[in-house]
Design an enzyme around this catalytic site. Structure first.
Site, mmCIF file in Angstrom:
data_model
loop_
_atom_site.group_PDB
_atom_site.id
_atom_site.type_symbol
_atom_site.label_atom_id
_atom_site.label_comp_id
_atom_site.label_asym_id
_atom_site.label_seq_id
_atom_site.Cartn_x
_atom_site.Cartn_y
_atom_site.Cartn_z
ATOM 1 N N HIS A 34 115.799 57.029 23.234
ATOM 2 C CA HIS A 34 117.226 57.273 23.022
ATOM 3 C C HIS A 34 117.395 58.370 21.975
ATOM 4 O O HIS A 34 116.740 58.317 20.922
ATOM 5 C CB HIS A 34 117.911 55.977 22.575
ATOM 6 C CG HIS A 34 119.385 56.155 22.405
ATOM 7 N ND1 HIS A 34 120.242 56.235 23.471
ATOM 8 C CD2 HIS A 34 120.140 56.311 21.297
ATOM 9 C CE1 HIS A 34 121.472 56.435 23.025
ATOM 10 N NE2 HIS A 34 121.443 56.480 21.707
ATOM 11 N N ASN A 64 112.223 52.724 26.591
ATOM 12 C CA ASN A 64 113.241 53.765 26.733
ATOM 13 C C ASN A 64 113.196 54.664 25.508
ATOM 14 O O ASN A 64 112.784 54.240 24.429
ATOM 15 C CB ASN A 64 114.628 53.128 26.837
ATOM 16 C CG ASN A 64 115.724 54.157 27.060
ATOM 17 O OD1 ASN A 64 115.545 55.123 27.813
ATOM 18 N ND2 ASN A 64 116.859 53.981 26.404
ATOM 19 N N MET A 101 119.476 57.674 34.158
ATOM 20 C CA MET A 101 120.896 57.555 33.852
ATOM 21 C C MET A 101 121.556 56.301 34.420
ATOM 22 O O MET A 101 122.776 56.228 34.519
ATOM 23 C CB MET A 101 121.642 58.810 34.339
ATOM 24 C CG MET A 101 121.184 60.084 33.652
ATOM 25 S SD MET A 101 121.095 59.935 31.844
ATOM 26 C CE MET A 101 122.830 60.019 31.447
ATOM 27 N N GLY A 150 113.544 66.012 33.094
ATOM 28 C CA GLY A 150 112.182 65.485 33.031
ATOM 29 C C GLY A 150 111.281 66.148 32.005
ATOM 30 O O GLY A 150 110.054 66.133 32.149
ATOM 31 N N LEU A 178 121.834 52.029 33.990
ATOM 32 C CA LEU A 178 121.478 50.872 33.173
ATOM 33 C C LEU A 178 120.484 50.052 33.996
ATOM 34 O O LEU A 178 120.725 49.800 35.174
ATOM 35 C CB LEU A 178 122.740 50.049 32.877
ATOM 36 C CG LEU A 178 122.620 48.930 31.851
ATOM 37 C CD1 LEU A 178 122.273 49.506 30.482
ATOM 38 C CD2 LEU A 178 123.918 48.143 31.769
ATOM 39 N N ASN A 232 110.725 65.035 29.042
ATOM 40 C CA ASN A 232 109.919 63.965 28.436
ATOM 41 C C ASN A 232 108.778 63.552 29.350
ATOM 42 O O ASN A 232 107.662 63.304 28.885
ATOM 43 C CB ASN A 232 110.798 62.757 28.090
ATOM 44 C CG ASN A 232 111.490 62.918 26.758
ATOM 45 O OD1 ASN A 232 110.876 62.732 25.709
ATOM 46 N ND2 ASN A 232 112.758 63.300 26.781
HETATM 47 C C1 GRF Z 1 116.471 62.691 26.424
HETATM 48 O O1 GRF Z 1 117.158 63.298 25.372
HETATM 49 C C2 GRF Z 1 116.395 61.202 26.228
HETATM 50 O O2 GRF Z 1 116.482 60.811 24.904
HETATM 51 C C3 GRF Z 1 117.645 60.703 26.953
HETATM 52 O O3 GRF Z 1 117.785 61.563 28.050
HETATM 53 C C4 GRF Z 1 117.210 62.831 27.753
HETATM 54 C C5 GRF Z 1 116.269 63.139 28.886
HETATM 55 O O4 GRF Z 1 115.792 64.451 28.842
HETATM 56 N N1 GRF Z 1 117.473 59.309 27.308
HETATM 57 P P1 GRF Z 1 114.640 64.919 29.832
HETATM 58 O O5 GRF Z 1 115.095 64.627 31.247
HETATM 59 O O6 GRF Z 1 113.400 64.166 29.472
HETATM 60 O O7 GRF Z 1 114.508 66.394 29.603
#
Ligand code: GRF
Length: 208
Positions: A115, A113, A96, A18, A98, A20
């Site tokens: 990526h 999303n 994680m 988490g 789809l 992000n």
């Molecule tokens: C990130 O690198 C994002 O691009 C991918 O999953 C990772 C999530 O990281 N989809 P976090 O849980 O936000 O640390």
């Protein structure tokens, strides 16, 4: 004092650490993104993202696939939570699973999303190791709207990240993360400011 919430309401879906989520929440707190996080939903009860949300006083929900008869029922439960929280935009932050077709239909052009590669290169779960193994010199980060394919939706923003001599998975992913923390809040701000117009595969960004 009563807390006055402003801007669009976000529903964040996260399965892991988490970071992000944290970056988005911080950008909101800093006044950089006119939004609030209405709920954080995880399919993983052990996700640290839930802990991060709780520490910030953000409501959390756990919706686990194992508690449902099938995938559509699980997706409907996720939709119910998002509708209950009256979210305007669904933000996938390391989710994680789809996103099922029913969720996409329930929130057309309203699911984002991030990526960790420059799409359409290296889609799927292993964007960082796939890029590293392929030997690319430049990879990066993509924020896109979610459609029914795997990482195929219209692209909102991208940022390049150079692969440096001697990079391993950790060093490269660390620099990709730094780029993510910059462009995800920006993309959400553009949405909140109603500056994103989806025209087929293209996302037009209206001037501010
Ligand atoms: C990130 O690198 C994002 O691009 C991918 O999953 C990772 C999530 O990281 N989809 P976090 O849980 O936000 O640390």
């Amino acid at each position: 004092m009563e807390l006055v919430e402003s801007g669009v309401k976000l529903g964040v879906l996260a399965s892991g650490s988490g970071t992000n989520l944290e970056a988005i929440a911080q950008a909101i707190d800093d006044g950089d993104v006119p939004a609030s996080i209405a709920v954080v939903i995880s399919d993983n009860p052990g996700a640290f993202a839930l802990e991060r949300a709780s520490r910030r006083g953000i409501p959390t929900r756990v919706v686990e696939l194992k508690d449902f008869d099938d995938r559509p029922a699980f997706d409907r439960a996720v939709i119910d939570e998002l509708l209950l929280a009256e979210v305007d935009l669904v933000v996938l932050a390391g989710y994680m699973k789809l996103v099922g077709p029913e969720i996409v239909d329930a929130f057309p052009d309203r699911i984002m999303n991030i990526h960790p590669a420059l799409l359409p290169c290296f889609p799927g779960e292993h964007g960082v190791p796939d890029a590293l193994e392929h030997g690319v010199k430049v990879t990066g980060v993509t924020v896109h709207f979610v459609d029914k394919g795997l990482d195929t939706g219209p692209i909102i923003a991208q940022e390049a990240v150079e692969v440096e001599e001697g990079d391993d998975l950790e060093t490269l992913h660390n620099r990709i993360h730094i780029s993510e923390y910059r462009i995800y809040p920006r993309a959400i701000r553009l949405f909140a400011e109603k500056r994103l117009v989806v025209e087929g595969r293209h996302v037009r960004v209206l001037p501010g």
